[in-house]
Design a protein around this motif. Structure first.
Motif, PDB file in Angstrom:
ATOM      1  N   TYR A   1       1.121 -37.637   2.301  1.00 29.77           N
ATOM      2  CA  TYR A   1      -0.535 -37.763   2.627  1.00 29.77           C
ATOM      3  C   TYR A   1      -1.396 -36.616   2.244  1.00 29.77           C
ATOM      4  CZ  TYR A   1       1.540 -40.915   5.945  1.00 29.77           C
ATOM      5  OH  TYR A   1       2.259 -41.984   6.474  1.00 29.77           O
TER       6      TYR A   1
ATOM      7  N   VAL B   1      -4.906 -35.555   3.109  1.00 25.85           N
ATOM      8  CA  VAL B   1      -6.064 -35.753   4.062  1.00 25.85           C
ATOM      9  C   VAL B   1      -7.420 -34.916   3.681  1.00 25.85           C
ATOM     10  CG1 VAL B   1      -6.768 -35.656   6.747  1.00 25.85           C
ATOM     11  CG2 VAL B   1      -4.207 -35.955   5.873  1.00 25.85           C
TER      12      VAL B   1
ATOM     13  N   VAL C   1      -5.751 -40.106   3.049  1.00 24.04           N
ATOM     14  CA  VAL C   1      -6.341 -40.444   4.548  1.00 24.04           C
ATOM     15  C   VAL C   1      -7.789 -39.562   4.485  1.00 24.04           C
ATOM     16  CG1 VAL C   1      -5.943 -39.947   6.951  1.00 24.04           C
ATOM     17  CG2 VAL C   1      -4.009 -40.372   5.488  1.00 24.04           C
TER      18      VAL C   1
END
Ligand code: SPV
Ligand code: MG
Length: 431
Positions: A86, A88, A117
């Motif tokens: 991920y 972020v 994200v």
């Protein structure tokens, strides 16, 4: 265990960043990227703490396992290195120049099933206050003044744009572009004698006095944080120049550039079409030395501008002067030319650099505008000044608007090319 990456470019950790770390922690082990100084100055604001301090700061956040340096605005290298599951980021990167970066990250992650994200950006009173305090710190004289010297050490070429008012200052301060995967912005502002005079409808002949020029600087300083290089014309009498140096230093200006002319100064771009007298080497050296003696900080830079090529006195004269001015204490040399071909500028720069490895070289590529910043840097140039382009673009479009309103007896025909009323009333941030 999944790997989560987030990149920070902040000097202060506030609840927004902690929220991002919390969201990241929910998904796996957290690696934080610290944007390097080199990239940060193109991408965001000038850092108020060093790269090493930022790394230490991020390491100290609970839940952060590792901190790495991110040395490109685009994430290719870190993604290859870390292969995060991920990435972020605050959702503010969905719009503006950063949107291209987000899109690129998304496509890189997609190749192996990673995911972006977007965490809702935290923007409350407290966060706003921290942002404002950081900005105010950058605007303070003691921080702003030294920034030009810092920039020379941090970037291959310091990009400087003309400003002659609060509004033009804001344009230089806030314009950030994304182009071919890179973010870019100007580093500093040039308070041009030509544009400052033109804005007042006056000729560029040292007619606008220092008190008025300082007023312009103050208007710019009130709404910006970037460092200022002041066009000091001839510097006036040495006896007056020392006062100018002190005043500029006190205000937080980073540098004054003075040109080796005397008598009635005319704009250099007239060249030999008008009568202009070059100052003697000795007397100009005395002026530089007097200024250096008067200055109180180590930050301020007195840059000597050589007019030999403008006045067709030849390359040898330019060199002799460069050597003498550096000997007298000049912190930099500006070499000027009004030829379209940059050849004579490059000849000067190459020869000067062969002799003097470190004195900064400044150029103003108004006439020789085909050459890029990168090419100039390859010839040893440290500072590139775009001296008058904002004034020249504004004048043309204002004149066109005035002409058309007279022609059509109403403003409808011009409205489409104007800034919207909403944009103009929200252009300036309110405290
Ligand atoms: C200015 O901007 O006022 C300058 C640079 O002195 S030039 O106009 O090119 O001489
Ligand atoms: Mg000037």
């Amino acid at each position: 265990m999944k790997t989560v990456y987030t990149c920070f470019c902040t000097d202060v950790i506030h609840e927004g960043h902690l929220n991002i770390i919390r969201e990241a922690q929910k998904r796996g082990r957290v690696i934080v990227g610290a944007l390097s100084d080199r990239v940060l100055i193109r991408y965001n604001k000038f850092p108020t703490v060093s790269q090493e301090e930022r790394v230490r700061l991020y390491r100290g956040i609970e839940g952060v396992e590792e901190v790495v340096i991110q040395d490109e605005a685009m994430y290719d290298d870190v993604i290859t290195l870390i292969r995060p599951d991920y990435v972020v980021h605050g959702d503010n990167w969905k719009s503006g120049p950063e949107a291209a970066i987000r899109e690129h990250v998304e496509s890189l992650l997609k190749e192996y099933g990673g995911e972006v994200v977007d965490v809702p950006y935290t923007y409350n009173e407290k966060v706003r206050k921290i942002d404002m305090q950081l900005r105010e710190k950058l605007a303070m004289p003691e921080y702003r003044r030294k920034r030009l010297r810092q920039l020379i050490g941090m970037t291959p070429v310091v990009k400087v744009m003309e400003a002659h008012s609060g509004l033009t200052g804001l344009i230089v301060e806030k314009t950030v572009v994304e182009h071919e995967g890179r973010l870019d912005q100007f580093d500093a502002m040039w308070v041009s004698s030509l544009c400052d005079s033109t804005a007042k409808g006056k000729p560029d002949i040292e007619l606008v006095d220092m008190t008025s020029r300082f007023r312009t600087i103050d208007d710019i300083m009130e709404v910006t944080t970037k460092p200022i290089i002041f066009d000091g014309d001839t510097g006036g009498l040495a006896e007056h120049f020392v006062y100018t140096v002190r005043s500029l230093e006190r205000m937080g200006v980073s540098s004054i550039i003075i040109e080796d002319k005397k008598g009635l100064k005319r704009n250099s771009l007239f060249g030999t079409e008008v009568e202009q007298t070059q100052a003697g080497i000795e007397e100009f050296c005395e002026k530089i030395a007097a200024g250096k003696k008067a200055q109180l900080t180590d930050d301020f830079m007195i840059i000597a501008r050589i007019e030999s090529l403008i006045l067709e006195k030849g390359m040898e004269d330019a060199f002799e002067r460069a050597r003498a001015y550096v000997g007298a204490g000049a912190d930099g040399i500006m070499i000027h030319s009004r030829k379209k071909d940059p050849a004579e500028i490059l000849t000067f720069c190459d020869r000067f650099r062969a002799e003097d490895k470190k004195t900064p070289i400044v150029v103003v590529p108004t006439s020789f505008n085909v050459i890029t910043e990168e090419e100039l840097a390859a010839h040893g140039v440290n500072i590139v000044i775009y001296a008058n382009q904002l004034t020249r673009s504004a004048f043309l479009s204002m004149q066109q608007t005035a002409t058309d309103i007279l022609k059509y007896h109403r403003a409808k025909e011009v409205d489409e090319r104007l800034m919207s009323i909403k944009d103009i009333i929200t252009l300036i941030d309110e405290l």
